[in-house]
Design a protein around this motif. Structure first.
Motif, PDB file in Angstrom:
ATOM      1  N   LEU A   1      10.482 -24.915  -2.022  1.00  0.00           N
ATOM      2  CA  LEU A   1       9.775 -25.764  -1.066  1.00  0.00           C
ATOM      3  C   LEU A   1       9.709 -27.185  -1.621  1.00  0.00           C
ATOM      4  CD1 LEU A   1       6.809 -23.414  -0.063  1.00  0.00           C
ATOM      5  CD2 LEU A   1       9.065 -23.649   0.984  1.00  0.00           C
TER       6      LEU A   1
ATOM      7  N   GLY B   1      -1.480 -21.104   3.047  1.00  0.00           N
ATOM      8  CA  GLY B   1      -0.818 -22.383   3.283  1.00  0.00           C
ATOM      9  C   GLY B   1       0.606 -22.392   2.749  1.00  0.00           C
ATOM     10  N   ARG B   2       0.778 -21.824   1.544  1.00  0.00           N
ATOM     11  CA  ARG B   2       2.115 -21.759   0.958  1.00  0.00           C
ATOM     12  C   ARG B   2       3.040 -20.905   1.805  1.00  0.00           C
ATOM     13  NH1 ARG B   2      -0.589 -22.409  -4.211  1.00  0.00           N
ATOM     14  NH2 ARG B   2      -1.364 -20.284  -4.337  1.00  0.00           N
ATOM     15  N   ARG B   3       2.507 -19.775   2.282  1.00  0.00           N
ATOM     16  CA  ARG B   3       3.362 -18.874   3.068  1.00  0.00           C
ATOM     17  C   ARG B   3       3.752 -19.523   4.393  1.00  0.00           C
ATOM     18  NH1 ARG B   3       0.236 -14.651   0.636  1.00  0.00           N
ATOM     19  NH2 ARG B   3      -1.211 -14.438   2.377  1.00  0.00           N
TER      20      ARG B   3
ATOM     21  N   GLU C   1       4.047 -22.623   4.960  1.00  0.00           N
ATOM     22  CA  GLU C   1       5.031 -23.663   4.655  1.00  0.00           C
ATOM     23  C   GLU C   1       6.421 -23.055   4.417  1.00  0.00           C
ATOM     24  OE1 GLU C   1       3.453 -26.760   2.307  1.00  0.00           O
ATOM     25  OE2 GLU C   1       5.417 -27.387   1.559  1.00  0.00           O
TER      26      GLU C   1
ATOM     27  N   ARG D   1       6.189 -28.919  -2.507  1.00  0.00           N
ATOM     28  CA  ARG D   1       5.215 -28.186  -3.324  1.00  0.00           C
ATOM     29  C   ARG D   1       5.520 -28.306  -4.815  1.00  0.00           C
ATOM     30  NH1 ARG D   1       0.566 -25.844  -0.952  1.00  0.00           N
ATOM     31  NH2 ARG D   1       1.011 -25.471   1.243  1.00  0.00           N
TER      32      ARG D   1
ATOM     33  N   GLY E   1      -4.138 -22.943  -0.296  1.00  0.00           N
ATOM     34  CA  GLY E   1      -4.010 -21.677  -1.005  1.00  0.00           C
ATOM     35  C   GLY E   1      -2.799 -20.878  -0.577  1.00  0.00           C
ATOM     36  N   PRO E   2      -2.851 -19.566  -0.842  1.00  0.00           N
ATOM     37  CA  PRO E   2      -1.694 -18.694  -0.598  1.00  0.00           C
ATOM     38  C   PRO E   2      -1.208 -18.739   0.850  1.00  0.00           C
ATOM     39  CG  PRO E   2      -3.388 -17.546  -1.849  1.00  0.00           C
ATOM     40  CD  PRO E   2      -3.974 -18.854  -1.451  1.00  0.00           C
TER      41      PRO E   2
ATOM     42  N   ARG F   1      -6.136 -11.985  -6.553  1.00  0.00           N
ATOM     43  CA  ARG F   1      -5.729 -13.386  -6.649  1.00  0.00           C
ATOM     44  C   ARG F   1      -5.690 -13.857  -8.097  1.00  0.00           C
ATOM     45  NH1 ARG F   1      -8.124 -17.329  -2.051  1.00  0.00           N
ATOM     46  NH2 ARG F   1      -6.994 -18.834  -3.311  1.00  0.00           N
TER      47      ARG F   1
ATOM     48  N   ASP G   1       3.044 -23.954  -7.232  1.00  0.00           N
ATOM     49  CA  ASP G   1       2.975 -23.428  -5.868  1.00  0.00           C
ATOM     50  C   ASP G   1       4.216 -22.616  -5.517  1.00  0.00           C
ATOM     51  OD1 ASP G   1       0.546 -24.521  -5.505  1.00  0.00           O
ATOM     52  OD2 ASP G   1       1.162 -26.095  -4.099  1.00  0.00           O
TER      53      ASP G   1
ATOM     54  N   GLU H   1       2.289 -14.064  -4.882  1.00  0.00           N
ATOM     55  CA  GLU H   1       1.228 -13.700  -3.946  1.00  0.00           C
ATOM     56  C   GLU H   1       1.680 -12.826  -2.794  1.00  0.00           C
ATOM     57  OE1 GLU H   1      -1.047 -17.907  -4.599  1.00  0.00           O
ATOM     58  OE2 GLU H   1       0.408 -17.597  -3.018  1.00  0.00           O
ATOM     59  N   SER H   2       2.931 -13.038  -2.391  1.00  0.00           N
ATOM     60  CA  SER H   2       3.369 -12.348  -1.181  1.00  0.00           C
ATOM     61  C   SER H   2       3.200 -10.847  -1.317  1.00  0.00           C
ATOM     62  CB  SER H   2       4.823 -12.684  -0.889  1.00  0.00           C
ATOM     63  OG  SER H   2       4.982 -14.071  -0.965  1.00  0.00           O
TER      64      SER H   2
ATOM     65  N   ALA I   1       4.087 -19.402  -7.258  1.00  0.00           N
ATOM     66  CA  ALA I   1       3.003 -18.602  -6.684  1.00  0.00           C
ATOM     67  C   ALA I   1       3.442 -17.910  -5.402  1.00  0.00           C
ATOM     68  CB  ALA I   1       1.783 -19.487  -6.417  1.00  0.00           C
ATOM     69  N   LEU I   2       4.351 -18.552  -4.672  1.00  0.00           N
ATOM     70  CA  LEU I   2       4.869 -17.958  -3.440  1.00  0.00           C
ATOM     71  C   LEU I   2       5.426 -16.564  -3.718  1.00  0.00           C
ATOM     72  CD1 LEU I   2       5.317 -18.772  -0.473  1.00  0.00           C
ATOM     73  CD2 LEU I   2       7.608 -19.477  -1.126  1.00  0.00           C
TER      74      LEU I   2
ATOM     75  N   GLU J   1      -4.228 -23.895   5.702  1.00  0.00           N
ATOM     76  CA  GLU J   1      -3.416 -24.953   5.101  1.00  0.00           C
ATOM     77  C   GLU J   1      -3.435 -24.902   3.582  1.00  0.00           C
ATOM     78  OE1 GLU J   1      -4.777 -28.676   6.644  1.00  0.00           O
ATOM     79  OE2 GLU J   1      -4.310 -28.089   8.706  1.00  0.00           O
TER      80      GLU J   1
END
Lengths: 306, 296, 264
Positions: free
Chosen positions: C108, A150-152, A154, C111, A147-148, C132, C115, C122-123, C118-119, A145
């Motif tokens: 989103l 959780g974001r993915r 979502e 968020r 950190g990264p 990270r 955030d 990070e992907s 960051a999506l 839920e």
């Protein structure tokens, strides 16, 4: 305190197993997968644990482990089969899957005990064991839920196309939620059965699906905390609603309908939203004196940004 | 054999009336009403209570049930679904909340009926109606079955044609396919939704009265079972196709009667569940559904 | 498709000398009977800003969806850095370094700005600790460069439309792509905001980022792009140097023609 514990031990234990059941529906829902396969795996897990103990003399831990693994494998296979369905269609296909299991065990002969079910599958389980399993599950879910990850998750729920444009393998996430929900369902089912020592086909019914869903919607669907809040509400409601006596079910219906209308994010969603609004208001009152000098145009410009 | 077919036709007629109401609301205004089964049950229950005090003839009993069904569904729309549709931000969350709202609403009449009857089956013993048994071409048949089959097929074909040809039907279908265009056409969504729900509720009430007359009594919990069967029928026929509902109702009734006739009673429920699963897997749009109408 | 419309005068030499990042050949996307994109061939060379110009409904956005594999091709082939990708799934090509923004803002809703950006960052990477912190750095850089600094903790509904569009762009550049596809990045922005964004795109080009821009604002495209393609009715009607493309009779016709109709 001790007295209270012993007089409420059934409710306490059933809170923990029901939490796992609710999570088995919440995990896929959090990734936008409307699946009740976890409830079917609750039935599968319950029967596997009972069959393992009654017919094969398995130990409690082995029976539960076997149930969890079987639940995960079956749900994953189901996910592969129906991964192209979405929304209500996926939901109803998984409801059908769940109810088919109850028909299968009625017709399972000596292995499942037919319509009468199986008896004498009492496991060596206490509240401590249940707490430990629930704690491990909750810790693992917390990781999904925040950190990264959780974001993915979502992104997969809110906008699958966006998620895939961000390099996220949406189909893989969806299949994974099937497996996780199967494991959770298997755990919940096997532990419930081993606490009660019996399982019958009637234990796997449409009301279980309804219960799991209402727990999540009323409690909150975005985090395990919502599932916990919902579980506590619905497991303890008969106790709390004792004062309304025979009209308990009517009150239940009114509460569920009211939650559907007025609490889109469930109880936890409402609390989080309330806190956020409060914090934003505080931030605005704290920010505006230094940021926005008295003249009105400047204040309007700030307002235009928010 | 012929007797089995007659049984299947009678069962299919009740399924048809019930499923038609569910399909109507789902395929046009997008409401899958989980209280449809409870509406069905409570309409029959209301008629049951009335007949305990007044000895009514069959048409009056049916009328009471139909009125009760329409009233319950209207209340459901006004108090639960309407507010949800107004408040929801996106289609997916609205769908989920309508589902939950329906579940909550369904619990209320069920609880009342179970409390009053102590969960025992109830019927229309207070009615003046007495079924007559007669024979046609070697088939044993009751007046009840005759009424059910005529009403079921008549209403099924009637709703199907009405939706396909009338102006209101066109407006309803326009909403089902594309609510934006529908609003451009000047269709008032909330009024239409209310009318549709009332009609769907009336059909549930009719199905409740007919089934109770045929079986002699129904249990408060019978609504839920019927709900899943109706879902199987709509999925099999194809959402948006009323003709599909007619075919689906009789196919399901036929398959269930066949399983019963083969003395495999414990597998009867698997027919509807299996049907849902198989259709969604192999032909998600159903037998007669068009892909673009399909809501996800 | 471009042949016989506008000659790539003076550009052929550059194109041959630089590496080809993306090549689309005879791409067609048909929806039922509608030919949204029909037989489009383009080549994008490294470190330049390309633009696709065309009136509404000319197939620009569908072309972008096809290039990112979000819609299936009816015909044609796609190649990124020399590798065919017309059968891979969209997340694969995104992970290889093709980032995009959407015509309608898609962020989103629950968020924060951080955030959401960051999506994108990070992907691409894995869960390692060093990775990270690198991702965090990419997010911060992207937020700075798009003028979102100070708004990291804001939620989308607290931002103006122009700022929401910046989040879209920040998210795309935070993945440090090889190729950036932008679908009307400055729609709904005022003059100042638009200049900020075109300035940013120019800076990114300076760092070697290849970009493909979709717009119907002719003036902005001429200012921002090194090379223009023009589309109408799903087909390429011109391609080449911006000034030349804009003056091309077919482009004039497409724009003035539709405008003329609109005014009539």
């Amino acid at each position: 305190m001790i007295d209270w514990y012993f007089s409420h031990i059934v409710l306490i234990q059933s809170t923990l197993t029901t939490l796992l059941l609710a999570l088995s529906v919440q995990v896929p829902l959090r990734a936008g997968v409307f699946s009740f396969a976890g409830v079917g795996c609750y039935g599968i897990g319950g029967y596997i644990a009972a069959i393992g103990m009654v017919h094969y003399g398995l130990s409690t831990a082995t029976a539960i482990l076997l149930a969890a693994v079987a639940g995960g494998v079956v749900a994953y296979a189901l996910g592969l089969l129906i991964q192209r369905l979405t929304g209500l269609y996926l939901a109803m296909a998984t409801v059908a899957f769940t109810l088919i299991i109850s028909v299968l065990v009625v017709n399972g002969g000596d292995l499942t005990g037919g319509a009468a079910g199986l008896f004498g599958a009492l496991g060596m389980l206490d509240t401590g064991h249940l707490l430990a399993v629930a704690a491990v599950v909750v810790a693992a879910l917390t990781f999904t839920e925040l950190g990264p990850l959780g974001r993915r998750v979502e992104a997969v729920r809110e906008d699958p196309e966006l998620a895939s444009a961000m390099g996220i393998n949406v189909a893989r996430y969806r299949r994974a939620t099937f497996a996780v929900s199967g494991v959770l369902g298997g755990l919940a089912g096997s532990m419930t059965v081993l606490l009660r020592s019996t399982v019958t086909p009637d234990d796997i019914n449409f009301h279980l699906v309804v219960l799991a869903l209402t727990i999540i919607i009323v409690g909150g669907s975005r985090s395990w905390i919502g599932a916990l809040v919902g579980t506590v509400i619905f497991v303890w409601m008969p106790e709390m609603l004792a004062f309304v006596g025979e009209w308990e079910d009517v009150v239940y219906g009114v509460l569920v309908a009211a939650a559907a209308v007025y609490l889109p994010g469930g109880v936890t969603g409402a609390v989080v939203d309330g806190y956020r609004t409060y914090r934003r208001k505080r931030r605005e009152t704290a920010d505006s004196p230094p940021d926005a000098p008295p003249p009105q145009p400047a204040a309007a410009a700030v307002g235009g940004d928010s | 054999m012929a007797q089995h077919i007659l049984n299947a036709v009678a069962l299919g007629s009740v399924y048809l009336v019930f499923a038609l109401g569910m399909a109507l609301a789902w395929s046009t205004i997008g409401i899958l009403n989980f209280a449809h089964g409870a509406t069905f049950m409570f309409s029959a229950f209301t008629a049951h209570v009335v007949t305990q005090h007044v000895a009514l003839p069959m048409p009056a009993v049916v009328l009471v049930a139909v009125a009760a069904g329409a009233l319950i569904a209207t209340l459901t729309q006004v108090l639960a679904f309407g507010p949800i549709m107004r408040r929801a931000t996106d289609h997916r969350s609205a769908e989920l909340r309508i589902l939950i709202g329906g579940i909550g609403v369904a619990a209320i009449p069920l609880a009342i009926a179970e409390r009053v009857t102590a969960s025992a089956p109830f019927g229309f013993r207070g009615s003046t109606y007495q079924a007559q048994v007669f024979e046609i071409a070697g088939l044993r048949m009751t007046t009840t079955v005759l009424v059910i089959v005529v009403a079921g097929i008549g209403i099924g074909v009637g709703v199907w044609r009405w939706l396909a040809t009338s102006r209101q039907g066109l407006a309803l279908r326009a909403i089902g396919v594309d609510s934006e265009t529908a609003s451009l056409m000047g269709v008032d969504r909330s009024t239409l939704a209310l009318g549709t729900m009332a009609t769907a509720g009336a059909l549930a009430g009719l199905a409740g009265a007919l089934l109770t007359f045929q079986l002699g009594a129904i249990a408060p919990a019978s609504g839920d079972q019927l709900l899943i069967k109706a879902f199987a029928i709509v999925v099999l026929g194809g959402l948006g196709s009323m003709g599909g509902v007619i075919v689906g109702a009789f196919v399901l009734a036929g398959a269930e009667t066949f399983v019963l006739a083969m003395n495999q009673g414990t597998w009867v429920d698997a027919v509807s569940f299996g049907l849902i699963f198989a259709v969604l897997l192999l032909r998600p749009q159903g037998l007669f559904g068009r892909k673009e109408v399909r809501r996800t | 498709m471009v042949s016989g419309t506008v000659e790539d005068v003076g550009e052929a030499r550059d194109a041959a000398a630089t590496e080809c990042v993306l090549r689309a050949a005879d791409v067609a996307v048909h929806f039922g009977g509608v030919k949204a994109v029909d037989g489009v061939s383009i080549e994008l060379t490294a470190g330049r800003i390309f633009g696709v110009l065309g009136p509404n409904g000319s197939g620009k956005s569908t072309l972008l969806a096809a290039l990112t594999r979000l819609v299936p091709l009816t015909r044609g082939s796609l190649e990124f850095e020399g590798r065919r990708y017309d059968t891979v799934r969209p997340h694969t090509i995104a992970a290889r370094g093709v980032a995009r923004t959407f015509q309608t803002v898609r962020i989103l809703p629950g968020r924060t700005v951080f955030d959401n950006v960051a999506l994108g960052a990070e992907s691409a990477g894995s869960a390692g600790k060093a990775e990270r912190s690198r991702a965090r750095q990419r997010v911060r850089t992207a937020i700075e460069r798009t003028g979102l600094a100070g708004k990291e903790r804001h939620r989308p509904d607290e931002l103006s439309y122009g700022y929401q569009r910046r989040v879209e762009i920040a998210r795309a550049i935070a993945s440090e792509p090889t190729l950036l596809l932008l679908d009307e990045p400055t729609a709904g922005m005022n003059r100042q905001e638009r200049d900020d964004i075109t300035g940013l795109l120019g800076d990114l080009r300076g760092e070697g980022l290849t970009q493909l821009l979709i717009e119907h604002d002719v003036q902005m495209m001429v200012e921002a792009c090194d090379h223009l393609f023009a589309m109408n009715f799903g087909e390429l009607i011109a391609g080449g140097e911006p000034e030349a493309v804009v003056r091309h009779p077919a482009v004039q016709e497409a724009y003035l023609g539709t405008q003329g109709r609109a005014h009539a």
